[in-house]
Write a protein that holds these residues in place. Structure first.
Motif, PDB file in Angstrom:
ATOM      1  N   ASP A  89       1.901   2.051   5.203  1.00  0.00           N
ATOM      2  CA  ASP A  89       2.736   2.002   6.295  1.00  0.00           C
ATOM      3  C   ASP A  89       2.736   0.826   6.920  1.00  0.00           C
ATOM      4  O   ASP A  89       3.150   0.707   8.347  1.00  0.00           O
ATOM      5  N   GLN A  90       2.281   0.048   6.454  1.00  0.00           N
ATOM      6  CA  GLN A  90       2.292  -1.606   7.002  1.00  0.00           C
ATOM      7  C   GLN A  90       3.598  -2.223   6.650  1.00  0.00           C
ATOM      8  O   GLN A  90       3.887  -2.485   5.381  1.00  0.00           O
ATOM      9  N   THR A  91       4.320  -2.709   7.589  1.00  0.00           N
ATOM     10  CA  THR A  91       5.627  -3.321   7.104  1.00  0.00           C
ATOM     11  C   THR A  91       5.550  -4.433   6.169  1.00  0.00           C
ATOM     12  O   THR A  91       6.517  -4.657   5.184  1.00  0.00           O
ATOM     13  N   GLY A 450      11.258  -7.374  15.918  1.00  0.00           N
ATOM     14  CA  GLY A 450      11.522  -6.616  14.634  1.00  0.00           C
ATOM     15  C   GLY A 450      11.503  -7.367  13.358  1.00  0.00           C
ATOM     16  O   GLY A 450      12.460  -8.242  13.363  1.00  0.00           O
ATOM     17  N   ALA A 452      11.808  -6.754   9.063  1.00  0.00           N
ATOM     18  CA  ALA A 452      12.020  -5.673   7.784  1.00  0.00           C
ATOM     19  C   ALA A 452      12.168  -6.649   6.523  1.00  0.00           C
ATOM     20  O   ALA A 452      12.851  -7.638   6.676  1.00  0.00           O
ATOM     21  N   GLY A 517       8.389  -1.930   0.204  1.00  0.00           N
ATOM     22  CA  GLY A 517       7.762  -2.155   1.426  1.00  0.00           C
ATOM     23  C   GLY A 517       6.751  -1.046   1.884  1.00  0.00           C
ATOM     24  O   GLY A 517       6.826   0.173   1.637  1.00  0.00           O
ATOM     25  N   GLY A 518       5.689  -1.471   2.745  1.00  0.00           N
ATOM     26  CA  GLY A 518       4.846  -0.599   3.097  1.00  0.00           C
ATOM     27  C   GLY A 518       3.902   0.108   2.152  1.00  0.00           C
ATOM     28  O   GLY A 518       3.268   1.342   2.237  1.00  0.00           O
TER      29      GLY A 518
END
Length: 563
Positions: A89-91, A450, A452, A517-518
Motif C-alpha cells: 500500500d505504498q505508492t 500527489g 502516481a 504499484g503498492g
C-alpha cells in the motif's frame, strides 16, 4: 589410498560450498527481489591405469582403467524465476509483473539492475532506490521518446502568484469565493451554518489553520452580497484576535447566469437551507370555496399544511383531473373519492356511519406522505348519494368526469396553486475548499500534492495548483541470459559477458513486464527445497569425511606392517 584421501578432501570442499550457498539462500528468504542460487558439482580428472584396446581378430577389446580424483564445483547458478507479490500500500513500491529489471546508478556512475522496487523521491526531487541510487528512465515528458537511461527528477514549471478561490455549483446556481492575498494560506475551507443561540443580526466565525466556519442567526436578513461579505470578514477578523486572516479578505459572489438568489433579501436560514424543491406551506383551490367538485363535495379555502410540497414546478389547470368515485361492496354506505393532481393520487373516504355532515381528508397515497393532504367539505350522506346518482345516471360505480363544468370555467376542472417554490441556496450543504493560492515562483517536491506511477512506467504528479504534470517514465532492462548476470549485493546485479547487453523497454512493451504499484516482489527462496538440499549436503559431507578416516586407517595399517 592417497588418491582416495584427496578425493575425500575435494568432496568436503564442494559440499561446504554448496552449504554456503544454501545458507545464503535461507538468510535472504525475506529479502525483497532476492533470487536464490544453486550449486552444481562435476568430477575433476582421471588417471589412466590402463588404456583401452581395440578388438582384434583373435581377441576382444578392453575398456580403459581410470581412477578419479574427486569432485569440484561446476557452477553456482542464479534461479531467476519470478516470485509472489506482497501488497504494501505504498505508492512508490513497485513490482515487475514479467521480465525486466529496474535500472539504477550509483554515485560513481556504475549502472546496476534490480528487481527490488522500493523507490522514493529524495529531498532534491531525484527518484532513488533504497540505497540512494538514481533510478533511470526518461526524465520529463516521455511522449514519442525511445526508452532511455536518464536520471528522473521532479522539474515543475514556475507558477505566477495567485490567491485561492473556488467555483461551486449548488442546485444549478454558480457561486465563487475568492481570497485577496497571493499565498498558500488562502487555501482554506469555508463552511456556512446557522445558530439560533446567536443574537439576531449577528454573524460569528471560528478560525483554524485549515478552515473557517461562519455562523449566522437564522432570522437575519441579508439583502446583497456586499453586506454579507462585510459581515463575514468582520466576524473572521474578530475570531482571529482582531487581525486580518493570512489569506486576506474573502468574497463570495453569485456568478451564475440567472437571477441572483440573494436579490431582494434572504434570511440566513434560506441562505444555508438545502430544500431545493417546493417550500412547505398551504395551497388553495383557485376556483373558490363554493366550487363544487362532484355531488356537493367542495374544497375548503385553505388546505393542508404541506400540500403541494412534491410539486417543484407548481400546478396548472392541466395538472388536475381524473376524479373518480367508487363504493364499498353491498349496499353503498361508503364512498371512496380519488383525484389525481400533478401526478400525485389523493384518496378520501366518506362513510355513512361517520356522521351526517362534515369533512374528510384527501391523502396522498402515491408517496404515503401523511402530511400531504387537503380537506374536502361534503353534504349529508343521503344528499351526496342522490347527487352522485344524478351525475352518473344512477349507475355504479360513480365515474364522475373531471370536467364536470363545476370548476373555474366551463369544461375546466378545479384548479389548485402549489405552495411557494423554495428560495433556499444550500450554502450549508457544501464546504467551499479554496485552492490554487500560492506566492508564486519555482516549484519542487514540497509543492507536489500527489504522485502516481502507471503500469507503463509513466510518473504523474499534481503540482500546487492541482495541475497534472508528467515527471518522467521508468524504463526496464531485459537480458538474453538473465541468469548470467553478476550479483553485486544489495539485491543488485551487473551485466556480464555472458548475460548479453541490456535491452531497454518501456514497461509492458518489448518483452518487459508491466509495473504493479503498492507491491513488492518477494524472495523466490523455496524453504522446503533448501531444507531438503541441506540434508543431502550434510550426508554428502559426512560420507566424504569417512573417506578420509578410512584412508587414514589403511595408511596406519601399512605403516604397522614392519612390526
Amino acid at each position: 589410498m592417497v588418491r582416495s584421501m584427496y578425493s575425500g578432501v575435494s568432496g568436503l570442499r564442494t559440499h561446504q560450498t554448496r552449504m554456503d550457498t544454501i545458507g545464503n539462500n535461507i538468510a535472504n528468504v525475506n529479502t525483497y527481489g532476492f533470487k536464490s542460487a544453486r550449486t552444481t558439482f562435476r568430477d575433476i580428472y582421471y588417471q589412466n591405469l590402463k588404456s583401452a584396446s581395440a578388438p582384434t581378430a583373435a581377441q576382444g577389446g578392453t575398456n580403459p582403467t581410470q581412477v578419479g580424483y574427486g569432485s569440484q564445483v561446476g557452477g553456482i547458478d542464479l534461479m531467476m524465476s519470478r516470485s509472489t507479490f506482497s501488497m504494501t500500500d505504498q505508492t512508490m513500491d513497485l513490482a515487475i509483473d514479467g521480465d525486466g529489471f529496474f535500472q539504477v546508478q550509483d554515485a560513481a556512475g556504475n549502472t546496476f539492475y534490480t528487481r527490488a522496487g522500493m523507490l522514493n523521491f529524495d529531498a532534491a526531487g531525484n527518484l532513488v532506490d533504497m540505497q540512494g541510487n538514481y533510478v533511470l528512465g526518461i526524465n520529463g515528458d516521455p511522449t514519442g521518446r525511445a526508452p532511455g537511461s536518464e536520471r528522473i527528477q521532479i522539474n515543475l514549471p514556475a507558477v505566477n502568484p495567485k490567491a485561492g478561490e473556488v467555483i461551486q455549483t449548488i442546485n444549478g446556481q454558480e457561486y465563487t469565493i475568492q481570497a485577496s492575498n497571493n499565498t498558500k494560506d488562502s487555501n482554506v475551507s469555508i463552511n456556512f451554518t446557522t445558530d439560533s443561540s446567536l443574537p439576531d443580526n449577528t454573524m460569528e466565525a471560528t478560525v483554524s489553520t485549515t478552515g473557517i466556519i461562519i455562523k449566522m442567526h437564522p432570522d437575519t436578513v441579508y439583502s446583497d452580497w456586499g453586506t454579507f461579505n462585510a459581515a463575514m470578514n468582520d466576524a473572521i477578523v474578530r475570531a482571529n484576535n482582531n487581525r486580518e486572516h493570512p489569506g486576506g479578505t474573502f468574497t463570495i459572489s453569485y456568478t451564475g447566469s440567472g437571477t441572483d438568489p440573494l436579490a431582494g433579501g434572504l434570511k440566513a436560514s434560506d441562505i444555508c437551507g438545502t430544500n431545493y424543491g417546493t417550500k412547505y406551506g398551504s395551497a388553495k383551490f383557485t376556483s373558490g370555496n363554493a366550487a363544487t367538485v362532484a355531488g356537493g363535495v367542495r374544497p375548503t379555502g385553505s388546505v393542508g399544511s404541506t400540500f403541494g410540497q412534491h410539486w417543484a414546478g407548481g400546478v396548472t389547470e392541466a395538472d388536475m383531473g381524473n376524479l373518480g368515485v367508487a363504493f364499498a361492496a353491498g349496499p353503498p354506505d361508503k364512498f371512496t373519492f380519488t383525484m389525481t393532481i400533478a401526478g400525485q393520487t389523493y384518496e378520501g373516504v366518506v362513510d355513512a356511519n361517520a356522521g351526517s355532515t362534515g369533512s374528510f381528508q384527501m391523502k396522498n397515497i402515491t408517496t404515503n406522505d401523511s402530511g400531504d393532504y387537503f380537506i374536502m367539505q361534503r353534504p349529508d350522506f343521503e344528499t351526496l348519494k342522490t347527487n352522485l346518482d344524478t351525475l352518473s345516471g344512477g349507475t355504479y360505480p360513480y365515474n364522475i368526469p373531471a370536467d364536470t363544468g363545476l370548476g373555474t370555467g366551463a369544461g375546466q376542472p378545479p384548479r389548485v396553486s402549489a405552495s411557494e417554490a423554495s428560495r433556499e441556496m444550500g450554502l450549508s450543504g457544501t464546504a467551499f475548499a479554496l485552492r490554487g493560492g500560492t506566492e508564486g515562483g519555482p516549484q519542487g517536491l514540497a509543492d507536489m500534492t500527489g504522485i502516481a506511477i502507471a503500469p507503463n512506467g509513466i510518473i504523474i504528479g499534481l503540482d500546487s495548483q492541482g495541475t497534472e504534470v508528467t515527471i518522467g517514465r521508468i524504463d526496464l532492462a531485459t537480458f538474453a541470459n538473465q541468469s548470467g548476470l553478476t550479483q553485486s549485493g544489495t539485491s543488485n546485479y551487473m551485466e556480464s559477458q555472458n548475460s548479453g547487453r541490456p535491452v531497454l523497454s518501456q514497461p509492458g512493451e518489448g518483452g518487459a513486464g508491466k509495473l504493479v504499484g503498492g507491491t513488492l516482489e518477494l524472495s523466490n527462496v523455496d524453504l522446503s527445497r533448501e531444507f531438503s538440499d541441506m540434508i543431502t549436503t550434510q550426508r554428502g559431507y559426512q560420507a566424504n569425511s569417512r573417506i578420509i578416516t578410512v584412508s587414514d586407517t589403511m595408511l596406519e595399517e601399512l605403516i604397522n606392517l614392519k612390526r
